[in-house]
Design a protein around this motif. Structure first.
Motif, mmCIF file in Angstrom:
data_model
loop_
_atom_site.group_PDB
_atom_site.id
_atom_site.type_symbol
_atom_site.label_atom_id
_atom_site.label_comp_id
_atom_site.label_asym_id
_atom_site.label_seq_id
_atom_site.Cartn_x
_atom_site.Cartn_y
_atom_site.Cartn_z
ATOM 1 N N ALA A 137 -8.330 -5.927 9.436
ATOM 2 C CA ALA A 137 -7.552 -4.708 9.245
ATOM 3 C C ALA A 137 -8.186 -3.793 8.194
ATOM 4 C CB ALA A 137 -6.128 -5.062 8.833
ATOM 5 N N GLY A 138 -8.856 -4.376 7.207
ATOM 6 C CA GLY A 138 -9.470 -3.559 6.170
ATOM 7 C C GLY A 138 -10.543 -2.642 6.723
ATOM 8 N N HIS A 139 -11.350 -3.138 7.663
ATOM 9 C CA HIS A 139 -12.400 -2.303 8.260
ATOM 10 C C HIS A 139 -11.788 -1.162 9.074
ATOM 11 C CE1 HIS A 139 -14.344 -6.278 7.636
ATOM 12 N NE2 HIS A 139 -15.350 -5.525 7.233
ATOM 13 N N LEU A 140 -10.756 -1.486 9.853
ATOM 14 C CA LEU A 140 -10.074 -0.446 10.633
ATOM 15 C C LEU A 140 -9.446 0.582 9.706
ATOM 16 C CD1 LEU A 140 -9.043 0.664 13.333
ATOM 17 C CD2 LEU A 140 -7.081 -0.886 13.128
ATOM 18 N N ALA A 141 -8.836 0.119 8.609
ATOM 19 C CA ALA A 141 -8.191 1.043 7.673
ATOM 20 C C ALA A 141 -9.208 1.988 7.049
ATOM 21 C CB ALA A 141 -7.466 0.253 6.581
ATOM 22 N N ALA A 142 -10.397 1.477 6.694
ATOM 23 C CA ALA A 142 -11.425 2.337 6.091
ATOM 24 C C ALA A 142 -11.897 3.395 7.072
ATOM 25 C CB ALA A 142 -12.597 1.481 5.609
ATOM 26 N N LEU A 143 -12.079 3.012 8.341
ATOM 27 C CA LEU A 143 -12.487 3.979 9.356
ATOM 28 C C LEU A 143 -11.401 5.029 9.574
ATOM 29 C CD1 LEU A 143 -14.155 1.591 11.963
ATOM 30 C CD2 LEU A 143 -15.308 3.295 10.535
ATOM 31 N N PRO B 177 0.794 -1.228 0.000
ATOM 32 C CA PRO B 177 0.000 0.000 0.000
ATOM 33 C C PRO B 177 0.827 1.279 0.000
ATOM 34 C CG PRO B 177 -0.950 -1.583 1.512
ATOM 35 C CD PRO B 177 0.360 -2.162 1.049
ATOM 36 N N TYR B 178 1.878 1.330 0.825
ATOM 37 C CA TYR B 178 2.677 2.556 0.900
ATOM 38 C C TYR B 178 3.440 2.802 -0.401
ATOM 39 C CZ TYR B 178 5.513 -1.304 2.723
ATOM 40 O OH TYR B 178 6.113 -2.520 2.917
ATOM 41 N N GLU B 179 3.820 1.727 -1.096
ATOM 42 C CA GLU B 179 4.480 1.893 -2.381
ATOM 43 C C GLU B 179 3.484 2.378 -3.437
ATOM 44 O OE1 GLU B 179 7.040 -0.876 -5.477
ATOM 45 O OE2 GLU B 179 7.159 -1.295 -3.321
ATOM 46 N N SER B 180 2.260 1.840 -3.397
ATOM 47 C CA SER B 180 1.210 2.314 -4.299
ATOM 48 C C SER B 180 0.926 3.792 -4.072
ATOM 49 C CB SER B 180 -0.067 1.491 -4.091
ATOM 50 O OG SER B 180 0.124 0.128 -4.398
ATOM 51 N N VAL B 181 0.884 4.183 -2.802
ATOM 52 C CA VAL B 181 0.631 5.588 -2.464
ATOM 53 C C VAL B 181 1.761 6.472 -2.981
ATOM 54 C CG1 VAL B 181 0.522 7.208 -0.527
ATOM 55 C CG2 VAL B 181 -0.867 5.124 -0.505
ATOM 56 N N PHE B 182 3.004 6.023 -2.830
ATOM 57 C CA PHE B 182 4.138 6.819 -3.314
ATOM 58 C C PHE B 182 4.041 7.045 -4.820
ATOM 59 C CE2 PHE B 182 8.304 6.837 -5.393
ATOM 60 C CZ PHE B 182 8.854 7.985 -4.864
ATOM 61 N N PHE B 183 3.882 5.977 -5.594
ATOM 62 C CA PHE B 183 3.827 6.140 -7.052
ATOM 63 C C PHE B 183 2.557 6.859 -7.479
ATOM 64 C CE2 PHE B 183 6.883 2.497 -6.963
ATOM 65 C CZ PHE B 183 7.930 3.167 -7.590
ATOM 66 N N GLY B 184 1.459 6.658 -6.734
ATOM 67 C CA GLY B 184 0.253 7.420 -7.028
ATOM 68 C C GLY B 184 0.489 8.914 -6.867
ATOM 69 N N VAL C 256 2.363 16.025 -1.424
ATOM 70 C CA VAL C 256 3.692 15.909 -0.825
ATOM 71 C C VAL C 256 3.673 14.984 0.393
ATOM 72 C CG1 VAL C 256 5.547 17.180 0.321
ATOM 73 C CG2 VAL C 256 4.420 18.146 -1.702
ATOM 74 N N GLY C 257 2.630 15.063 1.202
ATOM 75 C CA GLY C 257 2.527 14.202 2.372
ATOM 76 C C GLY C 257 2.592 12.722 2.008
ATOM 77 N N PRO C 258 1.708 12.230 1.123
ATOM 78 C CA PRO C 258 1.793 10.830 0.697
ATOM 79 C C PRO C 258 3.109 10.498 -0.001
ATOM 80 C CG PRO C 258 -0.357 11.739 0.172
ATOM 81 C CD PRO C 258 0.487 12.884 0.629
ATOM 82 N N VAL D 282 -1.618 9.450 5.797
ATOM 83 C CA VAL D 282 -2.269 8.365 6.538
ATOM 84 C C VAL D 282 -3.546 7.922 5.831
ATOM 85 C CG1 VAL D 282 -3.331 7.705 8.729
ATOM 86 C CG2 VAL D 282 -1.295 9.160 8.716
ATOM 87 N N GLY D 283 -4.340 8.894 5.378
ATOM 88 C CA GLY D 283 -5.595 8.567 4.716
ATOM 89 C C GLY D 283 -5.397 7.781 3.440
ATOM 90 N N ASN D 284 -4.402 8.144 2.650
ATOM 91 C CA ASN D 284 -4.147 7.431 1.392
ATOM 92 C C ASN D 284 -3.669 6.006 1.635
ATOM 93 O OD1 ASN D 284 -4.163 9.010 -1.439
ATOM 94 N ND2 ASN D 284 -3.873 10.461 0.232
ATOM 95 N N ILE D 285 -2.746 5.830 2.572
ATOM 96 C CA ILE D 285 -2.253 4.490 2.877
ATOM 97 C C ILE D 285 -3.382 3.618 3.426
ATOM 98 C CG2 ILE D 285 -0.696 3.161 4.348
ATOM 99 C CD1 ILE D 285 1.284 5.512 4.136
ATOM 100 N N ALA D 286 -4.208 4.209 4.313
ATOM 101 C CA ALA D 286 -5.336 3.458 4.867
ATOM 102 C C ALA D 286 -6.346 3.114 3.780
ATOM 103 C CB ALA D 286 -6.004 4.273 5.976
ATOM 104 N N SER D 287 -6.580 4.044 2.861
ATOM 105 C CA SER D 287 -7.533 3.806 1.778
ATOM 106 C C SER D 287 -7.093 2.650 0.889
ATOM 107 C CB SER D 287 -7.693 5.079 0.944
ATOM 108 O OG SER D 287 -8.454 4.843 -0.219
ATOM 109 N N VAL D 288 -5.834 2.671 0.458
ATOM 110 C CA VAL D 288 -5.327 1.599 -0.400
ATOM 111 C C VAL D 288 -5.388 0.255 0.330
ATOM 112 C CG1 VAL D 288 -3.298 0.714 -1.601
ATOM 113 C CG2 VAL D 288 -3.870 3.141 -1.754
ATOM 114 N N THR D 289 -5.042 0.255 1.619
ATOM 115 C CA THR D 289 -5.114 -0.970 2.412
ATOM 116 C C THR D 289 -6.534 -1.508 2.452
ATOM 117 O OG1 THR D 289 -3.272 -0.236 3.805
ATOM 118 C CG2 THR D 289 -4.694 -1.975 4.686
ATOM 119 N N ALA D 290 -7.498 -0.605 2.675
ATOM 120 C CA ALA D 290 -8.894 -1.027 2.763
ATOM 121 C C ALA D 290 -9.398 -1.584 1.436
ATOM 122 C CB ALA D 290 -9.762 0.159 3.203
#
Length: 291
Positions: free
Chosen positions: A145-151, A31-38, A182-184, A77-85
């Motif tokens: 973890a997916g439910h927690l990530a979405a919340l 997820p964090y790698e997806s967020v970086f390239f996104g 820049v944050g993500p 945080v929101g982007n990483i959590a979103s991709v995880t969810a």
């Protein structure tokens, strides 16, 4: 006004398709790698966000730096959590939990903006969280973890909105957008270094679709809020649920049962009601240059 609303629908359609691209990775890229390239691909929107007189350094500078960093951290945080969810859950279920964002905004506005919230909006908060219980049904189905990530995504999106309300009238559009990219970019880049996985060509295509469509959505949303009040554009985000149900059924084999559909209606209804009440009680769109 009609053009602005239509642009809003187009923007959130692009966001939904972007989410479908990242879900199609099926977790093959962390997820964090997806967020970086996104975020890297998301930089393509910067020239379209600039107004006459803006400079490139405005992407990372702000008149109120603390709020810029709040949006940057919330975006990361929101982007990483979103991709995880999206990796772990059906799309419609993810959007259902993320759409608690207006409810979270109401709660945070009491804490940080000292806004008065009447019984109607408190009732919407209650209905929204009741809808979450109907969707999740703790004790009757397994939660992960997916439910927690979405919340978490919905909560940090709300924090970003609160920071936007406080900073919107004082900041340039390019700075507001820059914080969200820049944050993500920084967080995703730092987290992916220890266990970097080089994407294959198919994954590069999905990552490009994820990032570029999100960038397009941001540009469309900017133009939508330039020609129509943000309070008119904001409800169009709920059209994402239709895309999520369609994509989930046709592309990913997702199926929704009746309790989940009832919970979705409760949460969406509470969120829409909250937006309508905020228009009457708190005309926040006058304090913000973009959503």
């Amino acid at each position: 006004m009609i053009k602005g609303v239509l642009l809003g629908f187009a923007s959130f359609a692009a966001y939904a398709i972007s989410d479908a691209f990242v879900k199609s990775l099926h977790g093959s890229v962390p997820p964090y790698e997806s967020v970086f390239f996104g975020a890297v691909f998301g930089l393509a929107a910067l020239p379209f966000m600039m107004s006459p007189g803006d400079k490139w350094r405005d992407v990372v500078t702000a008149r109120r730096p603390s709020l810029w960093w709040v949006r940057a951290v919330a975006g990361a945080v929101g982007n990483i959590a979103s991709v995880t969810a999206f990796t772990l859950l059906p799309m419609a279920e993810v959007f259902t939990l993320i759409f608690l964002m207006p409810i979270f905004v109401t709660l945070l506005s009491v804490l940080f903006l000292k806004e008065h919230v009447g019984w109607r909006r408190w009732s919407a908060v209650f209905v929204g969280f009741a809808g979450v219980l109907v969707v999740l049904r703790p004790g009757f189905r397994s939660l992960g973890a997916g439910h927690l990530a979405a919340l978490i995504c919905g909560l940090f999106a709300a924090a970003s909105v609160i920071a936007l309300r406080m900073a919107g009238p004082h900041e340039k559009r390019i700075s507001l957008y820059g914080a969200g990219v820049v944050g993500p970019l920084i967080a995703g880049g730092m987290l992916m270094i220890p266990r970097f996985i080089w994407p294959n060509w198919h994954e590069w295509g999905l990552l490009a679709g994820y990032g570029l469509l999100a960038a397009l959505a941001g540009v469309l949303l900017m133009y939508a809020t330039l020609i129509a009040h943000a309070n008119r554009v904001a409800p169009t985000q709920y059209s994402q649920m239709l895309w999520a149900i369609g994509f989930g059924y046709w592309l990913f084999g997702d199926h929704l049962d009746w309790p989940m559909l009832i919970g979705i209606v409760m949460i969406l209804g509470a969120g829409l009601f909250t937006l309508v009440r905020e228009e009457k009680v708190t005309p926040w769109w006058k304090r913000a240059k973009m959503v």
